[in-house]
Write an enzyme that holds these catalytic residues in place. Structure first.
Site, PDB file in Angstrom:
ATOM      1  N   ARG A 238       0.847  -1.187   0.000  1.00  0.00           N
ATOM      2  CA  ARG A 238       0.000   0.000   0.000  1.00  0.00           C
ATOM      3  C   ARG A 238       0.892   1.249   0.000  1.00  0.00           C
ATOM      4  NH1 ARG A 238      -3.472  -2.870  -1.390  1.00  0.00           N
ATOM      5  NH2 ARG A 238      -5.587  -3.168  -0.547  1.00  0.00           N
ATOM      6  N   GLU A 267      -4.227   7.197  -5.553  1.00  0.00           N
ATOM      7  CA  GLU A 267      -4.364   6.406  -6.766  1.00  0.00           C
ATOM      8  C   GLU A 267      -5.665   6.758  -7.463  1.00  0.00           C
ATOM      9  OE1 GLU A 267      -4.002   2.255  -5.862  1.00  0.00           O
ATOM     10  OE2 GLU A 267      -2.009   2.485  -5.021  1.00  0.00           O
ATOM     11  N   HIS A 286      -0.968  -0.192  -9.826  1.00  0.00           N
ATOM     12  CA  HIS A 286      -1.629  -1.082  -8.868  1.00  0.00           C
ATOM     13  C   HIS A 286      -2.174  -2.314  -9.588  1.00  0.00           C
ATOM     14  CE1 HIS A 286      -3.856  -1.252  -4.759  1.00  0.00           C
ATOM     15  NE2 HIS A 286      -3.605  -2.461  -5.216  1.00  0.00           N
TER      16      HIS A 286
END
Ligand code: 8YV
Length: 323
Positions: A238, A267, A286
């Site tokens: 993360r 993000e 991601h």
């Protein structure tokens, strides 16, 4: 069993939607899409089951969901949920641990190779027509095999990464985790150390730990300062685990040779973020678990979890918290 109201807040494959709709009333609305947010908010008060991911279900939203019995998250990370608040509200939470372990570990090792061997940078050089002579020393990367890998967080994904590194690339492993972890396949190949020692000894440091209020901002100036000069840093966990200003400073001061990041504090990564264009950062969007096979498996598992929980049965992935 009575038909219940299910709110699907992230796209599911049609056959899984049909499986849910065969037993419950389904509304599909992804609140991250501006045009779908009104439908999401309209359905929330009736919702007894929620299934989706990558959207923070805040206390304010949960106040608007008095009928909610269970959240089935299509994720291993549960930092989008306040588990203690869910407990207080009697809302169960399931997630999909184990299903994405190997794929995410593959991505992490790809991050290590990208950062160490400068793969994306050099591929871009070819694509942009700048390969005009033999690659000179100024573009060489650094070896991965035999280097010491430091892993912060030694759960399923950290252990899977260690298997790849130790067994596939002869890399000694040092790890930090609150718990001593026995992995028979890695006997004699891994050493548990205090976090500072992991940072001091590792040539490459990888984050594979969950984001909690304890781990938020874990990697700051002090921690990057402990790392070997010329170390490599990768994050597949993360973004909020890392103080990004400190990371950038470590890169610019030469503490870090390179970084490869699949996750970021914000993000999608904002266009203005220096991490997007820094010459020694390899950014990915991601995609840790983003393969056809694994995202299908995650969605299937989350669907099974939801249907079992709404039927009052134990879900295949044990509840993180049951009502
Ligand atoms: C995906 C993830 O981003 O599982 C997690 O915690 O971060 C990734 O698998 C997403 O959650 C998939 O829905």
């Amino acid at each position: 069993m009575s038909r219940k109201n299910v709110l699907v807040f992230r796209a599911l494959p049609p056959d899984l939607l049909e499986r849910i709709a065969a037993r419950h009333e389904v509304t599909v609305a992804d609140p991250r899409r501006e045009e779908e947010l009104p439908r999401f908010l309209e359905a929330l008060p009736r919702a007894q089951g929620l299934i989706g991911s990558s959207f923070p279900l805040t206390a304010e939203l949960l106040e608007r969901a008095p009928a909610l019995e269970v959240i089935s998250s299509i994720s291993v990370g549960v930092d989008n949920y306040d588990v203690e608040d869910l407990r207080r509200r009697g809302i169960g939470l399931c997630h999909t641990p184990g299903v994405l372990t190997e794929t995410t570990a593959d991505t992490l090792f790809a991050l290590i190779l990208c950062a160490s061997r400068r793969l994306v940078e050099l591929s871009t050089l070819v694509r942009e027509g700048r390969w005009t002579r033999n690659i000179g020393e100024e573009l060489f990367g650094w070896d991965v095999h035999g280097k010491t890998l430091g892993i912060l967080g030694f759960g399923r994904i950290g252990q899977a990464l260690a298997r790849r590194a130790a067994l596939g690339f002869e890399m000694p492993i040092v790890y930090h985790d609150p718990f001593e972890v026995q992995v028979p396949a890695l006997a004699g190949l891994v050493t548990r150390l205090p976090m500072d020692e992991v940072l001091r000894q590792a040539d490459i440091v990888a984050l594979t730990l969950p984001l909690t209020e304890t781990t938020r901002g874990l990697m700051g100036a002090r921690e990057f300062g402990l790392m070997k000069p010329g170390a490599i840093f990768v994050n597949g966990a993360r973004g909020a685990l890392v103080q990004e200003d400190a990371l950038l400073a470590a890169l610019d001061q030469g503490t870090l040779r390179a970084a490869a990041l699949d996750v970021f504090g914000k993000e999608p990564l904002p266009l203005e973020s220096p991490l997007r264009t820094h010459p020694r950062v390899t950014p990915l969007p991601h995609i840790g678990s983003a393969t056809h096979e694994t995202r299908r498996a995650m969605a299937e598992r989350a669907t099974e979890n939801l249907l079992a929980a709404l039927a009052g049965e134990d879900p295949p992935s044990a509840y993180l918290w049951r009502r």
